[in-house]
Scaffold this active site. Structure first.
Site: not given
Ligand code: DSN
Length: 434
Positions: A47, A193, A228
């Site tokens: 984490y 984008d 990804r």
């Protein structure tokens, strides 16, 4: 613990599917072994909410290093001043930009989804269309390319606070300079984008948005050939209507808004295993081999597109500048839908995706088009000479489809023969041949 054969058997089947087939989905690619290794590493256990050097958890000394490597490599690759490497996806990168730059209800512009835009550029079913007020600009019906005059007129009329350039199904380059001139006339933020052509832009094969766009977002798994995920970048010449301060000062202000928008705005803990894999992929993208790879992607797309045109197929905009092409089936197969072709080709181990074409009369579930891209087959090692062979196989299947309303049939022998040829071509090749 007992090995989970149930899941690993399926993963093995997916490896075989990927190995044996021709993958033409323009947004897919095959990562290297070292990218896979980083993604499947113990970094997944950590984490690390926050950013390198300022985390909400202890023990982040190693993930801080990999995150900083990824950021530094992204800055070098794109010529960026600042990078946030944490977005879990391109859609989340875009969501964070809108959160940082707009108030709910504000107007922004993006390329209409049915003209090649992306869901996160203002679709009514996406948060971008639910929370904000999107205005869609379009391509010209005759040329199939962005109609910059109509775009300017619409921008001056609707005065969006932010304009998005970039698309998911658009085969031509972008005029970022022209779009910036329009943005400046109305004091709008210009965002590109570049998820699809990211790797081609990074290695100088297409126009560079960095000098013109205030903010750039990208995915990392398409032409860039990484895991990804997504990222957000700011170029060196950042200059926008955020008050009269020095350029460095504006970058600090904007980057801090964007950092807060990614975390805690739209995400919690970053995926540090994916970030380590992004670092590896960005290192690969800086190599000479990768430059040769993206050049080959572009060459393959051009040869394939020319071959479709030679066979009489309709191609939106009449060609391609990048890694993809959009076939308009209405020209010579008016009764055949994109869905029929997608479903039939997949049975012959050729994967494409159905796609709306501009001014399509069919629904997104049927479509009149196909989007075809060369990034994945180029990673498998295919070259210009292979492209006409693939077009022949696709053409043979499409020509044999017998449409009946929204259903279709095909002689099973055509599928069996095509699949044999596809498998013979692809099975001996490794997934990652570079
Ligand atoms: N789904 C991606 C594509 O295929 O282009 C965009 O997110």
């Amino acid at each position: 613990m007992k090995r989970d054969e149930k899941v690993f058997e399926v993963i093995q089947k997916e490896r075989e599917r990927q190995t044996n087939g021709i993958e033409l989905i323009a947004s897919e690619n095959f990562v290297s072994d070292q990218v896979l290794e980083a993604m499947g590493s113990v970094m997944t256990n950590k984490y690390a909410e926050g950013y390198p050097g300022a985390r909400y958890y202890g023990g982040c000394q190693n993930v801080d290093i990999t995150e900083n490597i990824a950021i530094d490599r992204a800055k070098e690759l794109y010529g960026a001043e600042w990078v946030n490497i944490q977005p879990h996806s391109g859609a989340q990168a875009n969501m964070a930009v809108l959160l940082a730059c707009l108030q709910p209800g504000d107007t922004f512009m993006g390329l209409d989804l049915s003209h090649g835009g992306h869901l996160s550029h203002g679709s009514p079913v996406n948060s971008s269309g639910i929370l904000y007020k999107p205005v869609g600009y379009m391509v010209d019906e005759k040329t199939g390319t962005v109609d910059y005059d109509a775009f300017e007129k619409l921008a001056l009329e609707t005065k969006p606070k932010l304009i998005i350039c970039g698309a998911s199904a658009y085969s031509r380059d972008w005029d970022y300079k022209r779009m910036r001139e329009v943005a400046d006339k109305i004091g709008a933020i210009l965002m590109a984008d570049i998820s699809h052509p990211s790797g081609l832009i990074a290695r100088g094969l297409l126009n560079d948005p960095m000098p013109y766009c205030h903010i750039v977002t990208t995915t990392t798994h398409k032409t860039l050939r990484g895991p990804r995920g997504g990222m957000i970048l700011i170029g060196h010449d950042f200059d926008n209507p955020y008050g009269k301060v020095t350029k460095k000062g504006i970058i600090r202000k904007m980057s801090s808004l964007l950092d807060s928008a990614v975390f805690p705005g739209v995400q919690g803990g970053p995926l540090e295993h994916v970030i380590a894999a992004k670092a590896v992929a960005l290192g690969e993208a800086l190599s000479d081999d990768y430059k040769t790879y993206v050049e080959q992607v572009k060459k393959n797309a051009k040869v394939m597109c020319d071959e479709f045109i030679r066979k009489g197929y309709g191609v939106v905009s009449g060609g391609t500048d990048n890694h993809l092409m959009l076939i308009d089936l209405r020209k010579n197969f008016p009764l055949v839908t994109g869905k029929m072709v997608e479903n039939t080709l997949v049975r012959a181990d050729i994967t494409v995706n159905k796609n709306m074409v501009p001014f399509d009369s069919r629904t997104p579930f049927q479509t009149s088009g196909l989007r075809i891209g060369t990034p994945a087959i180029t990673t498998r090692g295919l070259k210009e000479a292979d492209m006409p062979v693939i077009v022949d196989m696709i053409d043979n299947v499409i020509s044999n489809i017998k449409p009946d309303g929204n259903q279709c049939t095909i002689d099973e022998d055509v599928i069996i023969e095509t699949r044999k040829k596809v498998n013979a071509m692809m099975s001996p090749r490794p997934l990652f041949a570079w």
